[in-house]
Design a protein around this motif. Structure first.
Motif, short mmCIF file in Angstrom:
data_model
loop_
_atom_site.label_atom_id
_atom_site.label_comp_id
_atom_site.label_asym_id
_atom_site.label_seq_id
_atom_site.Cartn_x
_atom_site.Cartn_y
_atom_site.Cartn_z
N LYS A 261 0.83 -1.20 0.00
CA LYS A 261 0.00 0.00 0.00
C LYS A 261 0.86 1.25 0.00
CE LYS A 261 -4.06 -1.95 2.31
NZ LYS A 261 -4.94 -1.88 3.50
N ALA A 262 1.95 1.19 0.75
CA ALA A 262 2.85 2.36 0.77
C ALA A 262 3.46 2.59 -0.60
CB ALA A 262 3.94 2.15 1.82
N ARG A 263 3.85 1.49 -1.28
CA ARG A 263 4.43 1.65 -2.62
C ARG A 263 3.39 2.18 -3.61
NH1 ARG A 263 6.41 -3.61 -1.33
NH2 ARG A 263 8.60 -3.56 -0.66
N ASP A 264 2.15 1.66 -3.53
CA ASP A 264 1.10 2.13 -4.43
C ASP A 264 0.79 3.60 -4.19
OD1 ASP A 264 1.04 -0.45 -5.32
OD2 ASP A 264 -0.75 -1.02 -4.16
N ALA A 265 0.70 3.98 -2.93
CA ALA A 265 0.42 5.39 -2.63
C ALA A 265 1.57 6.28 -3.06
CB ALA A 265 0.16 5.57 -1.13
N SER A 266 2.80 5.78 -2.88
CA SER A 266 3.94 6.58 -3.32
C SER A 266 3.98 6.69 -4.83
CB SER A 266 5.23 5.95 -2.78
OG SER A 266 6.36 6.67 -3.22
N ALA A 267 3.61 5.62 -5.53
CA ALA A 267 3.58 5.66 -6.99
C ALA A 267 2.50 6.61 -7.49
CB ALA A 267 3.34 4.25 -7.56
N ALA A 268 1.43 6.75 -6.74
CA ALA A 268 0.36 7.67 -7.13
C ALA A 268 0.65 9.10 -6.75
CB ALA A 268 -0.96 7.22 -6.50
N GLY A 269 1.78 9.35 -6.11
CA GLY A 269 2.12 10.72 -5.72
C GLY A 269 1.61 11.12 -4.36
N MET A 270 1.15 10.15 -3.55
CA MET A 270 0.63 10.45 -2.22
C MET A 270 1.72 10.20 -1.19
SD MET A 270 -2.98 8.49 -2.69
CE MET A 270 -3.40 8.70 -0.97
N SER A 271 1.71 11.00 -0.15
CA SER A 271 2.66 10.85 0.94
C SER A 271 1.93 10.35 2.17
CB SER A 271 3.32 12.20 1.25
OG SER A 271 4.21 12.07 2.32
N ILE A 272 2.32 9.18 2.70
CA ILE A 272 1.66 8.60 3.86
C ILE A 272 2.65 8.48 5.01
CG2 ILE A 272 -0.04 7.34 2.51
CD1 ILE A 272 1.70 4.85 2.88
N ALA A 273 3.58 9.41 5.10
CA ALA A 273 4.59 9.36 6.15
C ALA A 273 3.98 9.83 7.46
CB ALA A 273 5.79 10.22 5.76
N TYR A 274 3.28 8.91 8.14
CA TYR A 274 2.71 9.20 9.44
C TYR A 274 3.39 8.33 10.48
CZ TYR A 274 0.08 4.93 8.57
OH TYR A 274 -0.28 3.65 8.28
N SER A 275 3.23 8.70 11.72
CA SER A 275 3.89 7.99 12.80
C SER A 275 2.85 7.34 13.70
CB SER A 275 4.75 8.96 13.63
OG SER A 275 5.27 8.31 14.77
N ALA A 276 3.15 6.13 14.15
CA ALA A 276 2.28 5.41 15.07
C ALA A 276 2.87 5.36 16.47
CB ALA A 276 2.03 4.00 14.57
N MET A 277 3.81 6.23 16.76
CA MET A 277 4.40 6.26 18.09
C MET A 277 3.37 6.70 19.12
SD MET A 277 8.13 7.92 17.34
CE MET A 277 8.48 7.92 19.09
N LYS A 278 3.53 6.21 20.33
CA LYS A 278 2.58 6.53 21.40
C LYS A 278 2.56 8.02 21.70
CE LYS A 278 1.45 5.38 26.19
NZ LYS A 278 1.86 4.58 27.38
N GLU A 279 3.76 8.63 21.73
CA GLU A 279 3.82 10.06 22.02
C GLU A 279 3.14 10.88 20.93
OE1 GLU A 279 6.33 8.05 21.85
OE2 GLU A 279 7.18 7.86 23.88
N HIS A 280 3.31 10.47 19.67
CA HIS A 280 2.72 11.22 18.57
C HIS A 280 1.20 11.09 18.55
CE1 HIS A 280 6.79 10.99 16.21
NE2 HIS A 280 6.87 11.67 17.34
N THR A 281 0.69 9.88 18.80
CA THR A 281 -0.76 9.71 18.80
C THR A 281 -1.42 10.46 19.95
OG1 THR A 281 -0.43 7.65 20.03
CG2 THR A 281 -0.67 7.48 17.64
N GLU A 282 -0.77 10.43 21.13
CA GLU A 282 -1.32 11.19 22.25
C GLU A 282 -1.30 12.68 21.98
OE1 GLU A 282 0.89 10.11 25.66
OE2 GLU A 282 -0.14 8.20 25.98
N ARG A 283 -0.26 13.15 21.33
CA ARG A 283 -0.18 14.58 21.01
C ARG A 283 -1.24 14.99 20.00
NH1 ARG A 283 5.53 16.27 19.00
NH2 ARG A 283 6.01 15.17 20.95
N ALA A 284 -1.59 14.08 19.09
CA ALA A 284 -2.61 14.40 18.09
C ALA A 284 -4.01 14.35 18.69
CB ALA A 284 -2.50 13.43 16.90
N LEU A 285 -4.27 13.39 19.58
CA LEU A 285 -5.60 13.24 20.15
C LEU A 285 -5.85 14.21 21.29
CD1 LEU A 285 -5.83 9.34 20.18
CD2 LEU A 285 -6.87 10.91 18.54
N ASP A 286 -4.81 14.54 22.04
CA ASP A 286 -4.97 15.42 23.20
C ASP A 286 -3.80 16.40 23.22
OD1 ASP A 286 -5.89 16.54 25.45
OD2 ASP A 286 -5.53 14.85 26.79
N PRO A 287 -3.83 17.43 22.39
CA PRO A 287 -2.67 18.33 22.29
C PRO A 287 -2.44 19.17 23.54
CG PRO A 287 -4.48 19.16 20.97
CD PRO A 287 -4.90 17.81 21.45
#
Length: 331
Positions: free
Chosen positions: A97-123
């Motif tokens: 999926k990452a290769r297909d999205a990259s081939a289509a010109g989409m950027s899916i560089a997201y992080s699943a780290m605990k600190e990052h998800t907490e910061r996004a849900l409860d800034p």
């Protein structure tokens, strides 16, 4: 060209100074060492790149970064089930999926780290705690009863739409703003379609965009459930004193409309006599309007009628005490 011996001796003697660094004057006399890295431009501006750069393209770098950020997790988080389940079924599915999205010109560089998800849900956790505490105090103080304003928000829908800054003046756009306020959305769009003003086309576009947002995001203008409408059309009086006949209580209308001044933009120079020059400034203006449903006007009409019925009859000479009486003349 090599330096003469006396000059070279001076350069070697001034190599070590305070802090182990040569001073600025002697720094240019020392021999320089050229350093090259993987991103060095071999042709000094030409299209030739190092072999490392040729192998690793921009798309591959994005895919590598996305894979590294996706695989990097520390601790449990709320997305563990969604992350681990696809890997158990097919480990290469996410990478594909990452290769297909990259081939289509989409950027899916997201992080699943605990600190990052907490910061996004409860800034801002402290602000959230203060807000929740404030709401609990208000609910306890009101004994769980909703105010009239809260009941209106739960039963009636509205949408506030603001346009970007338009290249027109405040006075010109105010005339068009007065022309659409109080009308139904279809009538307002019709007025702007046949208007001769230059900005009427832009306001028509903004009204259509606000209509789409109201229907999609707020569910306005969809009609009464099961396609029912008022069997007997209701005649109401607006706050401007005009009488209307309402058939569908979910019909959208423009309740408010106002114009705000934007920043001035420089356009060109204006040349004057005696070699003087001044700048010509063009104004920018933004328009905003509030869309509501006809059920709001029905409620406002009923409240006005009820308020008028509760008023006491007017008396020409009311029975009230006479004050400020003096036993002597004031002149």
């Amino acid at each position: 060209m090599s330096l003469h011996l006396p000059t070279r001796q001076i350069a070697q003697s001034t190599r070590v100074t305070v802090g182990g660094k040569p001073n600025l004057q002697s720094r240019y006399l020392l021999p320089r060492t050229q350093r090259r890295n993987a991103w060095f431009d071999w042709g000094f501006g030409s299209s030739e790149k190092s072999p490392v750069v040729k192998k690793l393209t921009k798309r591959e770098r994005e895919e590598k970064m996305a894979t590294r950020m996706f695989d990097r997790t520390s601790g449990d988080n709320i997305f563990d089930e969604e992350i681990k389940e696809p890997k158990q079924e097919d480990p290469g599915q996410d990478r594909q999926k990452a290769r297909d999205a990259s081939a289509a010109g989409m950027s899916i560089a997201y992080s699943a780290m605990k600190e990052h998800t907490e910061r996004a849900l409860d800034p801002d956790p402290r602000w959230r705690i203060r807000y929740q505490r404030k709401k609990v105090m208000q609910m306890v103080r009101a004994n769980g009863e909703l105010t009239k304003k809260d009941r209106i928000k739960l039963s009636e829908k509205q949408l506030l739409h603001k346009s970007p800054n338009l290249a027109t003046s405040y006075k010109k756009l105010t005339k068009l703003s007065h022309q659409i306020v109080g009308k139904t959305l279809e009538d307002a769009i019709t007025q702007m379609r046949y208007s001769k003003k230059k900005m009427a086309k832009e306001i028509k576009h903004q009204l259509e965009e606000a209509r789409d947002l109201a229907i999609v995001s707020r569910g306005m203008g969809l009609g009464v459930p099961n396609g029912e409408v008022l069997k007997v059309p209701k005649n109401i009086q607006t706050k401007d004193g005009k009488w209307l006949q309402v058939q569908d209580p979910t019909q959208i209308y423009v309740d408010e409309s106002w114009v705000n001044k934007g920043p001035y933009v420089t356009s060109r120079y204006q040349f004057h006599a005696r070699g003087r020059v001044s700048m010509m400034w063009k104004p920018s203006t933004a328009i905003a309007f509030v869309l509501k449903e006809e059920k709001t006007r029905i409620r406002q009409h009923e409240e006005r009628v009820e308020k008028q019925a509760k008023k006491k009859p007017w008396v020409h000479l009311p029975n009230r005490p006479v004050t400020a009486q003096r036993p002597y003349y004031c002149w």
